[in-house]
Design a protein around this motif. Structure first.
Motif, PDB file in Angstrom:
ATOM      1  N   GLY A 169       0.776  -1.222   0.000  1.00 14.42           N
ATOM      2  CA  GLY A 169       0.000   0.000   0.000  1.00 14.42           C
ATOM      3  C   GLY A 169       0.802   1.264   0.000  1.00 14.42           C
ATOM      4  N   CYS A 170       2.119   1.182  -0.065  1.00 16.12           N
ATOM      5  CA  CYS A 170       2.941   2.383   0.036  1.00 16.12           C
ATOM      6  C   CYS A 170       3.640   2.708  -1.266  1.00 16.12           C
ATOM      7  CB  CYS A 170       3.973   2.214   1.143  1.00 16.12           C
ATOM      8  SG  CYS A 170       3.230   2.014   2.769  1.00 16.12           S
ATOM      9  N   THR A 171       4.304   1.753  -1.835  1.00 14.75           N
ATOM     10  CA  THR A 171       4.980   2.018  -3.090  1.00 14.75           C
ATOM     11  C   THR A 171       4.827   0.833  -4.013  1.00 14.75           C
ATOM     12  OG1 THR A 171       7.057   1.110  -2.268  1.00 14.75           O
ATOM     13  CG2 THR A 171       6.748   3.474  -2.030  1.00 14.75           C
TER      14      THR A 171
ATOM     15  N   PRO B 188      -3.490   9.169  -4.236  1.00 18.01           N
ATOM     16  CA  PRO B 188      -2.089   8.756  -4.274  1.00 18.01           C
ATOM     17  C   PRO B 188      -1.185   9.756  -4.987  1.00 18.01           C
ATOM     18  CG  PRO B 188      -3.514   6.906  -4.783  1.00 18.01           C
ATOM     19  CD  PRO B 188      -4.400   8.124  -4.752  1.00 18.01           C
TER      20      PRO B 188
ATOM     21  N   ARG C 247       7.359   5.163   1.541  1.00 19.88           N
ATOM     22  CA  ARG C 247       6.673   4.446   2.619  1.00 19.88           C
ATOM     23  C   ARG C 247       6.374   5.369   3.798  1.00 19.88           C
ATOM     24  NH1 ARG C 247       9.019  -0.598   6.301  1.00 19.88           N
ATOM     25  NH2 ARG C 247       7.366  -0.504   7.861  1.00 19.88           N
TER      26      ARG C 247
ATOM     27  N   GLY D 174       4.107   8.368   3.050  1.00 16.71           N
ATOM     28  CA  GLY D 174       2.720   7.921   2.980  1.00 16.71           C
ATOM     29  C   GLY D 174       2.083   7.864   4.349  1.00 16.71           C
TER      30      GLY D 174
ATOM     31  N   THR E 164      -1.582   9.106   2.925  1.00 21.48           N
ATOM     32  CA  THR E 164      -1.921   8.758   1.547  1.00 21.48           C
ATOM     33  C   THR E 164      -0.936   7.702   1.085  1.00 21.48           C
ATOM     34  OG1 THR E 164      -2.453   9.643  -0.645  1.00 21.48           O
ATOM     35  CG2 THR E 164      -0.461  10.497   0.417  1.00 21.48           C
ATOM     36  N   SER E 165      -1.112   7.196  -0.122  1.00 21.35           N
ATOM     37  CA  SER E 165      -0.166   6.218  -0.653  1.00 21.35           C
ATOM     38  C   SER E 165       0.731   6.879  -1.684  1.00 21.35           C
ATOM     39  CB  SER E 165      -0.904   5.030  -1.266  1.00 21.35           C
ATOM     40  OG  SER E 165      -1.757   5.450  -2.305  1.00 21.35           O
TER      41      SER E 165
END
Length: 339
Positions: free
Chosen positions: A19-21, A49, A71, A74, A79-80
């Motif tokens: 969910g981060c990168t 995002p 990461r 975020g 947010t991502s």
């Protein structure tokens, strides 16, 4: 003894940050009309995002730094972050993608010194002053030249002497016209060495070329190759920083070896020039919080052999101006000697 992060594992773990990168490859889209954000959109930033454009291939220090920062940014900005690699033209392809993007804060460049050098060499028509800098986030004081572990030259002076005695025979992996090419030319100027540049590609390509005995010397970040150095496959002839660092095993600098060559790598975030100041300030504030106060991030960044270093937008821009001027003087000096 410090904990080392194995390079192949380092990339794999970065890709698994759920969910981060994520990593993406696509053709850049230029020339479309820019859409300015509304006041409501500025106030709500970020509410979707954010895409980090890395203008290099996956797996190198720039890519890994972007993924790690993505990461923690975020988490800080709720947010991502999506990492997209757009390699080509020494970083100019990906950089232009951001230069011509909508100035809404959802596409940001993460790059390093090469942005300055590309313009100085005429490989691009823009540099940092054509963007809105959001801040410097990382420094790498471990730029180094690595050679085979059993090479007959194990110090910078021994390498220079070998390159003087065998003019044009020792090959130097680089991206012609880029950051490492400038390092090579500075080394030649300072020592009288005569090296053969081989345009190999990014960091991972250079390591493969050295492992396969296709090149003799690779300029690279110490952290990317630390495990190869530790197991004896490769050796560092010195680092290009102003002083030794424990992070790089106190490897002697070129300066300490009597060779007047110094390069230190910085990594920065930049938005399109017309991005509203409020958006840039929000991003920069989050970056400052992560870099200066997030101990988990700091520990991981150092395990990647990079030093978390925050510079606010104005300070970062002045710093980049100074570095650009120093490169310009070096290039002029090198060109004068060549002509």
């Amino acid at each position: 003894m410090k904990t080392r992060t194995l390079y192949p594992v380092l990339l794999a773990s970065a890709l698994l940050f759920s969910g981060c990168t994520t990593v993406g490859f696509h053709a850049p889209t230029f020339g479309s009309e820019k859409k300015e954000p509304s006041a409501d959109q500025i106030d709500a930033y970020p509410n979707r995002p954010i895409e980090i454009i890395v203008p290099t291939g996956a797996g190198g220090d720039t890519d890994l730094g972007a993924r790690l920062l993505g990461r923690y940014l975020g988490e800080e900005m709720d947010t991502s972050f999506v990492v997209t690699n757009i390699a080509g033209a020494g970083g100019s392809m990906g950089s232009r993608e951001v230069l011509e993007a909508d100035p809404d804060g959802y596409k940001v460049l993460f790059f390093h010194n090469n942005l300055l050098i590309n313009k100085l060499y005429g490989l691009s028509t823009f540099n940092h002053n054509d963007f809105k800098i959001a801040g410097i986030a990382l420094m790498d004081h471990g730029d180094t030249f690595i050679v085979h572990g059993d090479a007959p030259y194990q110090t910078a002076n021994e390498l220079a002497q070998a390159a003087i005695e065998q003019p044009g025979e020792l090959s130097f992996a680089t991206e012609v016209g880029g950051y490492t090419h400038l390092q090579m030319m500075a080394f030649e100027e300072a020592t009288g060495a005569d090296l053969k540049p081989i345009d190999v590609g990014g960091a991972s390509d250079k390591l493969v070329a050295l492992l396969g005995n296709q090149v003799d010397i690779v300029p690279i970040a110490y952290g990317v190759t630390a495990d190869y150095i530790e197991n004896g496959d490769f050796a560092s002839v010195g680092v290009l920083s102003s002083e030794q660092h424990a992070l790089y095993d106190n490897t002697p600098t070129f300066l300490e070896q009597g060779i007047d060559v110094e390069f230190e790598k910085f990594f920065f975030f930049a938005f399109p020039k017309d991005t509203p100041d409020a958006i840039v300030a929000r991003f920069s504030e989050a970056l400052k919080e992560v870099v200066e106060n997030n101990e988990a991030y700091q520990e991981q960044a150092e395990s990647y052999y990079t030093i978390p270093t925050y510079m606010a937008p104005e300070e970062a821009t002045r710093y980049m101006d100074d570095v650009s001027h120093s490169y310009e003087r070096l290039i002029e000096r090198l060109e004068t000697q060549t002509n």
